[in-house]
Scaffold this active site. Structure first.
Site, PDB file in Angstrom:
ATOM      1  CG  ASP A 140       1.657  -3.798   1.728  1.00 24.20           C
ATOM      2  OD1 ASP A 140       0.478  -3.397   1.620  1.00 24.20           O
ATOM      3  OD2 ASP A 140       2.588  -3.385   1.012  1.00 24.20           O
TER       4      ASP A 140
ATOM      5  CG  HIS B  46      -2.430   7.533  -2.221  1.00 24.19           C
ATOM      6  ND1 HIS B  46      -1.180   8.090  -2.148  1.00 24.19           N
ATOM      7  CD2 HIS B  46      -2.416   6.709  -3.280  1.00 24.19           C
ATOM      8  CE1 HIS B  46      -0.442   7.622  -3.159  1.00 24.19           C
ATOM      9  NE2 HIS B  46      -1.164   6.780  -3.857  1.00 24.19           N
TER      10      HIS B  46
ATOM     11  NE  ARG C 197      -1.078  -4.711  -0.296  1.00 22.12           N
ATOM     12  CZ  ARG C 197      -0.578  -4.299  -1.443  1.00 22.12           C
ATOM     13  NH1 ARG C 197      -0.912  -4.895  -2.568  1.00 22.12           N
ATOM     14  NH2 ARG C 197       0.261  -3.276  -1.494  1.00 22.12           N
TER      15      ARG C 197
ATOM     16  CB  SER D 299       2.423  -6.784  -0.764  1.00 18.25           C
ATOM     17  OG  SER D 299       3.229  -6.303   0.285  1.00 18.25           O
ATOM     18  CB  SER D 300       6.816  -9.849  -3.813  1.00 19.97           C
ATOM     19  OG  SER D 300       7.699  -8.765  -3.995  1.00 19.97           O
TER      20      SER D 300
END
Ligand code: ADP
Ligand code: MG
Length: 394
Positions: A180, A39, A32, A134-135
């Site tokens: 994620d 934050h 993604r 975001s593996s």
């Protein structure tokens, strides 16, 4: 689509080579990118991610024995995973290995009632590892999804995301937010997702105009001092919320912030200013996307970057340069907006680009960035992709 087909056929051949049989169950889950809302998650605010056309695929088949044997094409290693519910998380962060993520998801899936039989599996991915796309979530969600296929049971996608997040917290010692896993599990093709991190209710936002693409540029330069900054920013936000007399910065608005300005020190003020304004920008960006007002959405992205640069202080000169190059090209040159994406101190920028100008924009940014830094950036364009899916098997 071509990238996915290549990944899928590579996964099948790797499986055959490793285990000398065909996979029975196959599932995929995407990486993604966060369009805006940085934050804000741990301040109970809004984030606005979309799934990218980069996936992790997990292929599996029954196997003799009492455990699961899993091979990762990225690590080049075969790991043994317990499926009897007796696994323990690694004692410390230093002891976390790639297969800790796998073991964690399997353990939490078993707890949720997805008890697999002994199996062998291959994991293969074209999400860059550790690149801020975001593996890790795509790995977790692909495992949970293949276990659904294997057991013939389905779990609610929200529960699946939370379970994967728990696995990352406990087995990878990574206190990540929910973004994620949510986007990897729940994304809809041609949609971004406005996610309220407090209610955990995702709202799909259509982004169906194929004339606009999302360009991801990795600066390929990490900040040498990165480490304690994340925890430090969290602490500063908590302090500011306390002084502003709200439970989280999500509950404050610009008027409250300005009224209490004298009670905050300069750092607390600027940190809070970023979070409060970023939350507003994120919601406005979702409205702009619905209206297909790309220029308005792009401007909010530039404002977000400026706020992260000056008030939250999490960008690097390398990321600032990439955004400046995009801004210099401007709408005429094919760019609506650009900003740093991810936790900061390195990683990628995300830009909204006219699809027919993707190549031209990529080349100009590559040349400009290389000329100043000597570094070759990694660049690819994507449209919002579908979330996790079973590819084969029940
Ligand atoms: P990101 O999620 O931004 O890519 P993280 O540090 O959160 O970065 O996650 C990367 C880690 O996830 C890797 O170091 C590895 O342990 C694990 N991982 C992700 N994908 C794979 C994969 N295909 N094979 C093995 N490990 C993977
Ligand atoms: Mg990760």
């Amino acid at each position: 689509m071509k990238l996915f087909d290549t990944l899928l056929s590579e996964t099948r051949s790797l499986f055959k080579k490793q285990f000398n049989t065909e996979p029975v169950w196959l599932a995929s889950a995407p990486g993604r990118v966060n369009l805006i809302g940085e934050h804000t998650d741990y301040n109970d605010g809004f984030v606005f991610p979309m799934a990218i056309e980069r996936q992790t695929i997990m292929a599996a088949a029954p196997y003799d024995g009492k455990t699961a044997k899993i091979y990762s094409a990225q690590s080049g290693e075969l790991a043994e995973i317990l499926i009897d519910g007796t696994s323990q998380p690694p004692a410390s962060k230093e002891k976390v290995k790639w297969h800790s993520y796998v073991q964690g998801v399997v353990a939490f899936c078993i707890e949720a009632g997805l008890q697999p039989q002994p199996f062998c599996a291959v994991i293969h991915s074209n999400v860059p590892l550790g690149g801020g796309l975001s593996s890790s979530a795509s790995l977790e969600v692909s495992i949970a999804t293949v276990l659904e296929a294997m057991t013939g049971k389905r779990i609610d996608p929200v529960q699946k995301s939370l379970l994967c997040q728990q696995a990352e917290h406990k087995y990878a010692h990574m206190p990540c937010g929910i973004m994620d896993q949510f986007i990897s599990a729940l994304a809809k093709k041609d949609h971004a997702m406005l996610l309220d991190c407090r209610s955990q209710v995702p709202k799909p936002i259509p982004m169906s105009d194929t004339g606009v693409s999302v360009l991801i540029v990795n600066s390929n330069k990490k900040h040498e001092l990165a480490g304690g900054e994340y925890a430090e920013r969290r602490k500063q936000c908590e302090e500011a919320a306390q002084i502003l007399e709200v439970s989280k910065l999500r509950d404050a608005d610009p008027v409250r912030l300005e009224t209490a300005r004298d009670k905050l020190n300069d750092l607390q003020y600027r940190r809070a200013k970023h979070v409060i304004s970023e939350d507003l920008r994120t919601r406005k960006a979702a409205d702009a996307l619905i209206a297909e007002d790309w220029a308005a959405c792009g401007n909010l992205m530039y404002q977000s970057h400026f706020s992260m640069c000056t008030d939250f202080e999490i960008t690097t000169p390398y990321l600032d340069l990439l955004v400046s190059l995009a801004r210099w090209l401007g709408v005429e040159g094919g760019v609506y907006g650009s900003r740093m994406t991810g936790g900061g101190f390195g990683g990628c920028t995300v830009s909204l680009v006219k699809t027919d100008k993707v190549e031209e924009v990529s080349n100009k940014i590559r040349e400009g960035y290389k000329a100043v830094t000597g570094i070759e950036p990694t660049i690819f364009a994507t449209r919002p992709a579908q979330g996790a899916a079973v590819i084969e098997g029940s």
